[in-house]
Design a protein around this motif. Structure first.
Motif, short mmCIF file in Angstrom:
data_model
loop_
_atom_site.label_atom_id
_atom_site.label_comp_id
_atom_site.label_asym_id
_atom_site.label_seq_id
_atom_site.Cartn_x
_atom_site.Cartn_y
_atom_site.Cartn_z
N ARG A 1 44.41 48.62 42.81
CA ARG A 1 44.70 48.24 41.42
C ARG A 1 44.86 49.47 40.52
O ARG A 1 44.02 50.37 40.56
CB ARG A 1 43.55 47.40 40.86
CG ARG A 1 43.27 46.13 41.62
CD ARG A 1 44.26 45.07 41.23
NE ARG A 1 43.97 43.82 41.94
CZ ARG A 1 43.19 42.86 41.46
NH1 ARG A 1 42.61 43.01 40.30
NH2 ARG A 1 43.00 41.75 42.14
N SER B 1 41.84 50.00 38.20
CA SER B 1 40.50 50.18 38.76
C SER B 1 39.83 51.50 38.35
O SER B 1 38.64 51.50 38.03
CB SER B 1 40.52 50.06 40.29
OG SER B 1 40.72 48.72 40.65
N LYS C 1 38.11 51.13 35.24
CA LYS C 1 37.00 50.17 35.28
C LYS C 1 35.78 50.73 36.02
O LYS C 1 34.64 50.45 35.63
CB LYS C 1 37.47 48.85 35.91
CG LYS C 1 38.41 48.08 34.97
CD LYS C 1 39.02 46.85 35.61
CE LYS C 1 39.82 46.06 34.58
NZ LYS C 1 40.55 44.94 35.18
N MET D 1 32.46 36.81 33.53
CA MET D 1 31.34 37.70 33.24
C MET D 1 31.40 38.25 31.81
O MET D 1 30.37 38.63 31.25
CB MET D 1 31.29 38.86 34.24
CG MET D 1 31.00 38.43 35.68
SD MET D 1 29.62 37.29 35.82
CE MET D 1 28.29 38.32 35.23
N GLU D 2 32.58 38.32 31.23
CA GLU D 2 32.70 38.84 29.87
C GLU D 2 32.66 37.69 28.86
O GLU D 2 33.61 36.92 28.76
CB GLU D 2 34.05 39.57 29.68
CG GLU D 2 34.28 40.08 28.27
CD GLU D 2 35.76 40.16 27.87
OE1 GLU D 2 36.60 39.53 28.53
OE2 GLU D 2 36.05 40.85 26.89
N ILE E 1 40.34 42.44 30.08
CA ILE E 1 39.76 41.10 30.01
C ILE E 1 38.80 40.90 31.18
O ILE E 1 39.19 41.09 32.33
CB ILE E 1 40.85 40.01 30.05
CG1 ILE E 1 41.89 40.22 28.95
CG2 ILE E 1 40.23 38.61 29.95
CD1 ILE E 1 41.36 40.14 27.55
N GLY E 2 37.58 40.51 30.86
CA GLY E 2 36.56 40.35 31.90
C GLY E 2 36.54 38.97 32.51
O GLY E 2 35.52 38.28 32.51
N GLY E 3 37.68 38.56 33.04
CA GLY E 3 37.77 37.25 33.68
C GLY E 3 38.21 36.18 32.70
O GLY E 3 37.85 36.23 31.52
N PHE F 1 40.07 32.68 34.10
CA PHE F 1 40.04 31.45 34.89
C PHE F 1 40.49 30.23 34.09
O PHE F 1 40.08 29.11 34.37
CB PHE F 1 38.63 31.21 35.47
CG PHE F 1 38.04 32.42 36.16
CD1 PHE F 1 38.61 32.94 37.31
CD2 PHE F 1 36.93 33.06 35.63
CE1 PHE F 1 38.08 34.06 37.92
CE2 PHE F 1 36.38 34.18 36.24
CZ PHE F 1 36.96 34.70 37.39
N ILE G 1 43.91 39.57 33.94
CA ILE G 1 42.56 39.13 33.58
C ILE G 1 41.62 39.34 34.77
O ILE G 1 40.57 38.73 34.87
CB ILE G 1 42.55 37.66 33.13
CG1 ILE G 1 43.17 36.75 34.20
CG2 ILE G 1 43.32 37.52 31.84
CD1 ILE G 1 43.10 35.27 33.88
N GLY G 2 42.07 40.20 35.68
CA GLY G 2 41.28 40.45 36.88
C GLY G 2 42.04 40.05 38.14
O GLY G 2 41.68 40.44 39.24
N GLY H 1 41.50 39.30 47.86
CA GLY H 1 40.52 39.26 46.78
C GLY H 1 40.53 37.93 46.05
O GLY H 1 39.49 37.40 45.68
N GLN H 2 41.73 37.36 45.85
CA GLN H 2 41.83 36.04 45.22
C GLN H 2 41.17 34.99 46.10
O GLN H 2 40.46 34.12 45.62
CB GLN H 2 43.29 35.67 44.98
CG GLN H 2 43.95 36.45 43.85
CD GLN H 2 43.31 36.13 42.51
OE1 GLN H 2 43.23 34.99 42.09
NE2 GLN H 2 42.82 37.16 41.84
N GLY I 1 37.29 35.38 46.11
CA GLY I 1 36.73 34.96 44.82
C GLY I 1 36.82 33.45 44.63
O GLY I 1 35.93 32.82 44.07
#
Lengths: 161, 764
Positions: B18, B21, B24, B199-200, B248-250, B252, B487-488, B660-661, B664
């Motif tokens: 990414r 990353s 981050k 998480m955010e 953006i911390g997530g 969904f 957004i992640g 990763g998707q 998660g």
């Protein structure tokens, strides 16, 4: 509430400021000193986004009063590595292994990983998962975070499993 | 639509880390809550403590008098303009930034304070006195629909009940079809609400310039939607609002509407002349945050003896909470997803969006599909037993294949579903394992299909669905402007990868600016519905094609190429495909183009709007998942040991991101199935910390393996389609089926808890 003077040593640097005795370390780090790498996910000690090292031991900075941290070595994510050319091996492994998605849990994860590897250079997968039990992530399913810590362990301590 | 099959660019399919990353892992990425501007005021909301009441009086005098308080607002101070994402149907826009006459759930926003410190803001909130006249409240679908139930939106004279919206689908003669069935499976289900638990926590900071224009930095996945709705609620032109998306911390799906704190920050920054910031607490997030819809569903499926499905009758009541939010879309999509996966020659859907005095439900990863497919997958597993057919064989018999149509809704342009089922059967040794299950062990299956972005336009945008701008420079670099939001999920990386692959330059030669409504092309709807890779990817290829056309002219003139020559873009060069020595670097070609055009800048705008692609989506993903579990016979605790997935997302652009998707999604699906549940009593959410609202931790995760099924989606960039959301769907039915195999407990009421298992066995 009367403010008191505190002296804090953060990432090796001295800071002196007046805080209310009930002010948490994470509030001082983020709001007073603008060290915003440490995140807030819950303020109740459940998510681990605010994890820092206090004398080398990982703690939730939202559960730690600033006055308690006096006289201790405080390490935040900014103290682990800031230069893109000289990332810490844990940071580098998080990037390369795809351990970062939204990134909000990442600084706390890295602090917990550092706490683990400093004490246990060759952790098993289960030991890694246990060490992350206080750090929640909602994006990754943890698989690549665990893998990144394994890769960092190999790189830092030249261990091959 | 794009002729990219011949592109052998090695960037596609590469696990590029990414691009965001490094920022981050060093803590340097700025999220909205990290931004403090000079003179910032700290905002706080007053939330209703009662579930349903008329507001008799609000006394803000003590709060206003508190030193350090700079502004206090209540609903009547605002322009009182309702908002909602369904602009096409203004009657569905039922929410005000702050309650005016009435509150409708515990947490409904009543007032806001801006003060010089967060502590003073909090103290001021405590000084506001609200007088309520309590009204009867309803906390579930049955009570809300019972005769004599209080009307939650009695101001809407078109509504005669708490059903805010319904949706009907009728394909074929349902009565006749069931008469022709040999076996009918009919069940009722309950599925529960589910928190995004990003998480955010939501954060926002707004400032106003000397001419009254607002700039707002906010945690959103849809800057354009926030821009439009914020402008309309403030009563100012859209162009007077600039929405900037930081890291953006997530999301969904939980950050795709205008929210009250965004309005209050902007409104109070205009009143005070100072920046105003709101950061939600986790407690507020769990109390008033949007959530996945809880639903009450009845489903009836008819089969022939050989397992062929003849009809399905599907009825869903969605618990919408106190406002529509994204519920109308969920009501629509749930019906579409109920018809997916298998060939249902006859299909009837009745969907009802029901108001209750609970926090509003909204969009969440999967958006109607996890609920609809938990039901369809569970019924397939039950039917397989009754019909004496293996559950995978029954699925293969009915599976959708490329070219299938849902009448009046959609055509399946590519499907790797049968292949996914065959692969998962062999990879997990499904039949052998199922026959030889040790005690307390179970193996189960669930499948999914999902959209690659929506075709529907209830937001009523006048612009293209996706748009981007590409600028090419004489130093061999390019700049990509996009309104898509990372957004992640990794779109910043994947979109850059798509452009780099097509222009034949390296990804790190591309600067990316994303999600700033003052800079990035108007009209991209942002990140939702797994739309970004396909829709923005196509817009990027459209822009790239225009840039390449221009540069091909340069090479053609410079080397006097015969018109039959194709010009290629690779390794940072532009050249005659058949004779690479006739070429130059990308930067040289741009330099010559700029000279030829007397100093103009080489830019191109690319767009994509799905046209004539039915009513739902241009492309569907498919997949099958097998869960293996162990259930403790004493405690009823379910341990998921392994999850195997075979899935079809078209061409994989970045395998690392796709994996990763998947991982998660399994985590989120696992939480939905086993441990995440709101405890709500009389409308009051009792579990408002992560101690009580249990999100799976690292130790809770099973072993995960996956198999990629190769397909090529002709509508997608380089053949790609969705991967972000669909994978959250199969985990619940797969685990539920495995738990049934282990214990005999068939879950029709999520989540699966030890208590339910032990009760079913008469142990408690």
């Amino acid at each position: 509430m009367t403010k008191v003077n505190v002296k804090l040593k953060i990432n090796g640097d001295p800071y002196e400021l007046a805080v209310r005795p009930n002010r948490t370390l994470v509030e001082v780090l983020r709001d007073d000193l603008h060290l915003t790498g440490t995140k807030i996910g819950c303020k109740t000690g459940d998510c681990g986004a605010c994890t820092i090292l206090l004398d080398g031991k990982s703690v939730c900075s939202c559960m730690t009063l600033a006055i308690e941290a006096q006289g201790k070595e405080i390490t935040t994510i900014e103290g682990v590595g800031l230069s893109y050319d000289k990332l810490h091996p844990i940071q580098e492994a998080f990037v390369n292994e795809g351990a970062v998605q939204c990134g909000y849990c990442t600084p706390g994860m890295i602090m917990s990983a550092k706490n683990l590897l400093d004490k246990n250079p060759k952790p098993t997968e289960l030991e890694i998962r246990k060490a992350l039990s206080g750090n929640l992530c909602r994006c990754t399913g943890y698989a690549r975070i665990v893998k990144a810590i394994e890769v960092a362990s190999e790189k830092m301590y030249n261990t091959q499993k | 639509m794009n002729d990219t099959k011949t592109n052998n660019n090695s960037l596609i399919g590469q696990s590029i880390p990414r691009i965001d990353s490094p920022s981050k892992v060093t803590g340097k990425a700025q999220y909205a809550g990290d931004i403090i501007l000079p003179g910032t005021l700290y905002g706080k909301l007053l939330l209703s403590t009662v579930a349903h009441a008329k507001i008799k009086n609000i006394d803000i005098s003590a709060a206003l008098a508190l030193p350090g308080v700079k502004d206090v607002i209540v609903g009547k101070d605002t322009p009182c303009i309702k908002f909602g994402n369904w602009r096409l149907f203004p009657n569905t826009q039922d929410e005000l930034p702050l309650a005016v006459d009435k509150v409708r759930f515990i947490g409904d926003e009543i007032a806001a304070v801006a003060a010089i410190t967060p502590e003073i803001a909090e103290a001021a909130i405590a000084l506001i006195k609200v007088e309520y006249e309590l009204l009867p409240a309803v906390f579930n679908i049955d009570d809300s629909l019972a005769p004599g139930a209080p009307l939650i939106h009695d101001e809407n004279k078109e509504l005669t009940s708490n059903i805010s919206l319904d949706r009907k689908i009728d394909v074929g003669d349902i009565e006749q079809a069931f008469k022709d069935a040999d076996y009918i499976r009919e069940d009722s289900f309950l599925v529960h609400p589910h928190s995004h638990a990003y998480m955010e926590p939501c954060a926002t900071i707004a400032e106003t310039d000397a001419e009254g224009r607002v700039t707002i930095y906010t945690s959103t996945q849809t800057p354009y939607i926030v821009q439009c709705l914020l402008a309309s609620t403030l009563g100012i032109p859209e162009n007077h609002v600039r929405v900037v998306k930081p890291a953006i911390g997530g999301g969904f799906g939980g950050k795709m509407e205008l929210r009250t704190w965004e309005f209050c920050a902007a409104f109070m920054s205009r009143r005070t002349g100072r920046p105003v910031r709101f950061v939600l607490t986790r407690q507020e997030e769990l109390e008033i945050g949007r959530r996945r819809h809880g639903m009450k569903i009845k489903s009836k499926v008819g089969f022939k003896k050989d397992g062929t499905i003849v009809a399905k009758d599907f009825e869903a009541y969605l618990d919408g909470g106190a406002y529509n939010s994204m519920g109308p879309t969920a009501t629509f999509l749930c019906g579409n997803f109920g018809a997916m996966l298998y060939r249902y020659p006859v299909y009837r859907y009745r969907g009802y969006h029901v108001y209750t005095n609970l926090p509003p439900s909204g969009a969440m990863r999967g958006f109607g599909a996890p609920q609809a497919m938990f039901i369809s997958e569970t019924q397939m597993n039950m039917a397989a037993i009754d019909l004496g057919i293996d559950a995978i064989d029954l699925r293969i018999k009915n599976a959708m294949v490329t070219g299938d149509k849902i009448e009046g809704v959609t055509t399946i342009s590519s499907a790797g579903f049968v292949e996914s089922l065959e692969k998962i059967a062999s990879a997990t040794q499904w039949k052998e394992k199922k026959k030889n299950l040790p005690p307390n062990k179970g193996i189960g299956i669930g499948c999914y299909s999902f959209i690659s972005g929506g075709v529907f336009n209830w937001f009523n945008t006048q612009y293209h669905f996706s748009a981007c701008e590409v600028r090419a420079y004489d130093d061999g670099t390019a700049h990509l402007f996009t309104m898509s939001c990372d957004i992640g999920q990794g779109s910043d990386t994947v979109l850059r990868q798509i452009l780099a692959a097509d222009l034949g330059i390296l990804p790190n030669m591309i600067r990316l600016t994303a999600g700033d409504t003052a800079m990035t092309p108007k009209g991209d709807l942002g990140t939702w519905g797994s739309r970004v890779t396909l829709m923005n990817g196509n817009a990027i290829l459209d822009a790239s094609k225009k840039i390449k056309n221009e540069l091909a002219k340069i090479v053609s003139v410079k080397f006097n190429l015969n018109v039959i020559h194709d010009v290629a873009f690779a390794d940072g060069r532009v050249f005659a495909k058949a004779n690479p020595k006739y070429g130059m670097t990308f930067g040289e070609a741009v330099t010559m183009w700029v000279k030829m055009n007397r100093g103009e800048e080489l830019t191109a705008r690319g767009v994509y709007t799905p046209r004539d692609k039915g009513l739902t989506t241009p492309a569907y993903s498919f997949g099958a998942q097998v869960a293996e579990v162990d259930v403790d016979p004493e405690t009823g605790v379910v341990t998921v040991e392994k999850i195997s997935t075979a899935h079809d997302c078209g061409t994989v652009i970045n395998p690392l991101s796709v994996e990763g998707q998947l991982e998660g999604a399994i985590q989120m699906g696992l939480g939905y199935t086993l441990c995440e549940q709101f405890a709500i009593k009389d409308g009051k959410t009792l579990n408002t910390t992560f101690l009580d609202y249990k999100v799976p931790a690292a130790e809770d995760m099973p072993q995960i393996v996956s198999y990629k099924i190769d397909t090529y989606e002709k509508e997608g960039p380089f053949g790609a389609k969705e991967v972000g959301e669909g994978l959250v769907i199969p985990t619940a039915p797969a685990i539920a089926d495995a738990v049934f195999q282990a214990t005999g407990y068939r879950c029709k009421d999520l989540p699966i808890t030890p208590e339910k298992i032990l009760k079913s066995q008469g142990k408690i």
